[in-house]
Design a protein around this motif. Structure first.
Motif, PDB file in Angstrom:
ATOM      1  N   ASP A  25       0.839  -1.214   0.000  1.00 30.08           N
ATOM      2  CA  ASP A  25       0.000   0.000   0.000  1.00 30.08           C
ATOM      3  C   ASP A  25       0.869   1.256   0.000  1.00 30.08           C
ATOM      4  O   ASP A  25       0.693   2.170   0.822  1.00 30.08           O
ATOM      5  CB  ASP A  25      -0.943  -0.002   1.199  1.00 30.08           C
ATOM      6  CG  ASP A  25      -2.268  -0.676   0.894  1.00 30.08           C
ATOM      7  OD1 ASP A  25      -2.424  -1.175  -0.233  1.00 30.08           O
ATOM      8  OD2 ASP A  25      -3.137  -0.706   1.773  1.00 30.08           O
ATOM      9  N   GLU A  28      -0.799   4.722   0.021  1.00 35.11           N
ATOM     10  CA  GLU A  28      -1.436   5.034   1.300  1.00 35.11           C
ATOM     11  C   GLU A  28      -0.380   5.392   2.348  1.00 35.11           C
ATOM     12  O   GLU A  28      -0.588   6.288   3.172  1.00 35.11           O
ATOM     13  CB  GLU A  28      -2.275   3.841   1.786  1.00 35.11           C
ATOM     14  CG  GLU A  28      -2.971   4.067   3.120  1.00 35.11           C
ATOM     15  CD  GLU A  28      -4.037   5.160   3.075  1.00 35.11           C
ATOM     16  OE1 GLU A  28      -4.486   5.569   4.162  1.00 35.11           O
ATOM     17  OE2 GLU A  28      -4.423   5.602   1.975  1.00 35.11           O
ATOM     18  N   THR A  31       0.625   8.854   1.833  1.00 35.45           N
ATOM     19  CA  THR A  31      -0.446   9.746   2.286  1.00 35.45           C
ATOM     20  C   THR A  31      -0.438   9.889   3.800  1.00 35.45           C
ATOM     21  O   THR A  31      -0.609  11.000   4.335  1.00 35.45           O
ATOM     22  CB  THR A  31      -1.808   9.209   1.807  1.00 35.45           C
ATOM     23  OG1 THR A  31      -1.819   9.157   0.374  1.00 35.45           O
ATOM     24  CG2 THR A  31      -2.947  10.112   2.280  1.00 35.45           C
ATOM     25  N   TRP A 242       0.270   3.629  11.552  1.00 37.23           N
ATOM     26  CA  TRP A 242      -0.321   2.869  10.434  1.00 37.23           C
ATOM     27  C   TRP A 242       0.500   1.619  10.221  1.00 37.23           C
ATOM     28  O   TRP A 242       1.721   1.638  10.383  1.00 37.23           O
ATOM     29  CB  TRP A 242      -0.320   3.734   9.167  1.00 37.23           C
ATOM     30  CG  TRP A 242      -0.865   3.064   7.941  1.00 37.23           C
ATOM     31  CD1 TRP A 242      -2.166   3.006   7.530  1.00 37.23           C
ATOM     32  CD2 TRP A 242      -0.108   2.346   6.934  1.00 37.23           C
ATOM     33  NE1 TRP A 242      -2.271   2.304   6.342  1.00 37.23           N
ATOM     34  CE2 TRP A 242      -1.008   1.899   5.966  1.00 37.23           C
ATOM     35  CE3 TRP A 242       1.249   2.057   6.783  1.00 37.23           C
ATOM     36  CZ2 TRP A 242      -0.614   1.170   4.846  1.00 37.23           C
ATOM     37  CZ3 TRP A 242       1.660   1.334   5.675  1.00 37.23           C
ATOM     38  CH2 TRP A 242       0.734   0.899   4.714  1.00 37.23           C
TER      39      TRP A 242
END
Length: 256
Positions: A25, A28, A31, A242
């Motif tokens: 990912d 992501e 981000t 995350w």
């Protein structure tokens, strides 16, 4: 050793696809890193950001798009990737050729004021643990009070018996998103060496790597171990924000 804009664009886009094999990912994760920097630097005029191991400017370009008032310094030791960044993402950052962790590497950055944030993605895992600790200490010294270090990388679990599970989760995610279908790292570099515009820079890269051969390899450290080193380096607050498989974003805040 100049590279045309068209050639730089083609190779950076090819790099972006190749990297999807290795960073779960990836978009992501970029981000999330940018979200953290945006939050921490909110209200600060022209925040100063440092991108460690910037490659061809992938993260710097995303930061510049979200934070157009930021001043970004992007550091790497790879002559080809730096030149690709300078050409394709010329307006995103000031690119600096330096070896992270080597003697005098922070002097080469040419910083004239404290950093508001330092970021890195898939770059610091190659540093041996003592060098990593020293790097974290130097970054803590460069950051202003309340500044942040955001590191997105591969972090194997502290419980090694779980490493197979986290790796499997990452592989399955890559399969679902199509990342595993792209060319790998070695194929990208082999092809780049055949491009006449890149050949000299590829050769320079090989010479630099040969000159640095024989040093200690990087450590395979868990996020918990990184957090311990960060606290020893002077960061008061450290937390993951995350994670997907082994891919995670670790945030370290310097005290006010």
């Amino acid at each position: 050793m100049g590279i045309s804009m068209a050639v730089a664009k083609a190779w950076v886009e090819r790099w972006e696809r190749q990297q999807q094999r290795y960073a779960v990912d990836r978009e992501e994760r970029f981000t999330v890193i940018t979200d953290v920097v945006e939050h921490v630097t909110a209200g600060r005029p022209r925040p100063l950001l440092l991108d460690l191991g910037c490659g061809p400017g992938s993260l710097a370009a995303r930061l510049a798009e979200r934070l157009p008032d930021a001043e970004i310094v992007a550091a790497d030791m790879d002559p080809l990737l730096l030149e690709l960044g300078r050409t394709h993402h010329a307006n995103a950052a000031r690119y600096v050729d330096t070896v992270i962790g080597a003697d005098g590497w922070t002097d080469a950055l040419g910083l004239r004021r404290p950093l508001d944030a330092a970021v890195s993605t898939t770059a610091l895992h190659y540093l041996p643990e003592p060098v990593l600790l020293d790097t974290y200490r130097r970054l803590a010294a460069l950051l202003c009070p309340g500044g942040v270090l955001v590191n997105g990388d591969h972090f194997p679990p502290a419980e090694r018996s779980c490493s197979g599970v986290t790796a499997h989760v990452g592989r399955r995610r890559a399969e679902r998103t199509g990342g595993h279908a792209h060319e790998d790292w070695q194929a990208w570099w082999t092809a780049a060496a055949r491009d006449p515009e890149l050949a000299d820079l590829v050769a320079e890269r090989a010479q630099r790597r040969a000159a640095r051969a024989g040093g200690a390899g990087g450590a395979d450290l868990s996020a918990d171990r990184h957090a311990e080193l960060l606290r020893r380096a002077g960061f008061r607050h450290v937390a993951p924000v995350w994670q997907f498989g082994d891919s995670a974003v670790l945030v370290a805040l310097k005290g006010d």
